[in-house]
Scaffold this active site. Sequence first.
Site, PDB file in Angstrom:
ATOM      1  N   LYS A  67       0.831  -1.209   0.000  1.00 54.46           N
ATOM      2  CA  LYS A  67       0.000   0.000   0.000  1.00 54.46           C
ATOM      3  C   LYS A  67       0.868   1.263   0.000  1.00 54.46           C
ATOM      4  O   LYS A  67       0.564   2.234  -0.709  1.00 54.46           O
ATOM      5  CB  LYS A  67      -0.936  -0.017   1.210  1.00 54.46           C
ATOM      6  CG  LYS A  67      -2.024  -1.083   1.115  1.00 54.46           C
ATOM      7  CD  LYS A  67      -2.727  -1.320   2.433  1.00 54.46           C
ATOM      8  CE  LYS A  67      -3.733  -2.469   2.311  1.00 54.46           C
ATOM      9  NZ  LYS A  67      -4.348  -2.819   3.608  1.00 54.46           N
ATOM     10  N   GLN A  82      -4.546  -1.476   9.804  1.00 54.05           N
ATOM     11  CA  GLN A  82      -4.355  -2.779   9.181  1.00 54.05           C
ATOM     12  C   GLN A  82      -4.910  -3.884  10.082  1.00 54.05           C
ATOM     13  O   GLN A  82      -4.550  -3.980  11.256  1.00 54.05           O
ATOM     14  CB  GLN A  82      -2.862  -3.034   8.912  1.00 54.05           C
ATOM     15  CG  GLN A  82      -2.572  -4.342   8.188  1.00 54.05           C
ATOM     16  CD  GLN A  82      -3.193  -4.392   6.797  1.00 54.05           C
ATOM     17  OE1 GLN A  82      -3.120  -3.445   6.033  1.00 54.05           O
ATOM     18  NE2 GLN A  82      -3.802  -5.513   6.477  1.00 54.05           N
ATOM     19  N   ASP A 134     -11.187   3.114   4.539  1.00 51.60           N
ATOM     20  CA  ASP A 134     -11.456   1.672   4.495  1.00 51.60           C
ATOM     21  C   ASP A 134     -12.951   1.389   4.433  1.00 51.60           C
ATOM     22  O   ASP A 134     -13.367   0.274   4.119  1.00 51.60           O
ATOM     23  CB  ASP A 134     -10.843   0.974   5.712  1.00 51.60           C
ATOM     24  CG  ASP A 134      -9.600   0.179   5.366  1.00 51.60           C
ATOM     25  OD1 ASP A 134      -9.409  -0.142   4.174  1.00 51.60           O
ATOM     26  OD2 ASP A 134      -8.819  -0.149   6.272  1.00 51.60           O
TER      27      ASP A 134
END
Length: 368
Positions: free
Chosen positions: A125, A169, A192
Amino acid sequence: MMMMARRTMRRMVGATAWPWARATRSLSLSGINDNRIIMSPPLVTLDLPEIWTPPDSHDCNPLPQRNCSNLQTGTVIDGKSIAEEIRSGIDKEVRRMKESIGKVPGLAVILVGERRDSQTYVRNKIKACEEVGIKSIVTEFADGCTEDEVLNALSNYNQDSSINGILVQLPLPQHLDEGKILDAVSLEKDVDGFHPLNIGNLAMRGREPLFIPCTPKGCIELLIRSGVEIMGKNAVVIGRSNIVGLPTSLLLQRHHATVSIVHALTKNPEQITSEADIVIAAAGVANLVRGSWLKPGAVVLDVGTCPVDVSVDPSCEYGYRLMGDVCYEEAMSLASVITPVPGGVGPMTVAMLLSNTLDSAKQAYGFT
């Protein structure tokens, strides 16, 4: 007669082994008032661990040819090339933003622990951000960090005007309250798409979430760009995680598919899946979905990225390789369209993260 029926019903209710019965009794014993008018229990008492029974073997073999004249090898969706096309567009927009207002999008990532797969995902990422001109920063914590340490880092990022997106994460170590931490992310920076308000707006017709979760968004983008019709089709989502399975099922419904969810407690997952026009596998169990689970011509998207230890194999740089939920060799002879692992949904997830971060920056800076 009515009184007898009511007494009979009460006896039946008392004798029924509902899944939440023990949880309800324990709530009552813990001092909670049990004078309920509505018999339905609190939803959290229904939650059970999602423990899949893995297949006996990870080995896959091509299925023997069947007597079907129209049976052929499925078309492989190149998620990597589609993601690169999207990232190219994002790169141009970031450059235009920088030239116009002197700002670029910013993404903050919080990584807790030393899971090799999580480290790989974060590394990918950050690299992707660099390639399209998005500023990125990573805060890493040890496995044994406290919840307050993570929450303080989130609070700082929430207040930092140069940060437009925040990513935690997952998964987090078990001693951390995942829900509490995700809820602490500012709604406007929830790239997200996991904030309850974003998920709620995704579920409700007539509502538009600020951000759609990246993997489900990437799956739909793959289907659309591959010319797969969604409206009216029977779709099965395997897995019901808050990250992928649940939002994917909601997004498919918004695109007018008829959706079934298969989970670890489903009694006949093979039969249900074998009737689907579209199968999206997101259980996280290597080679769970065999050829017998699929009907000829099904569209198969494999979200699974299961790190399988192959430390004895010198060709694997990180000591493991990623396997999907779908037995690829068997599915290839049945599916009309299929994604590989790696190189299918994964690159699209990263591209959607970049897209959401760009959208967040545009909203924050009033840039159109």
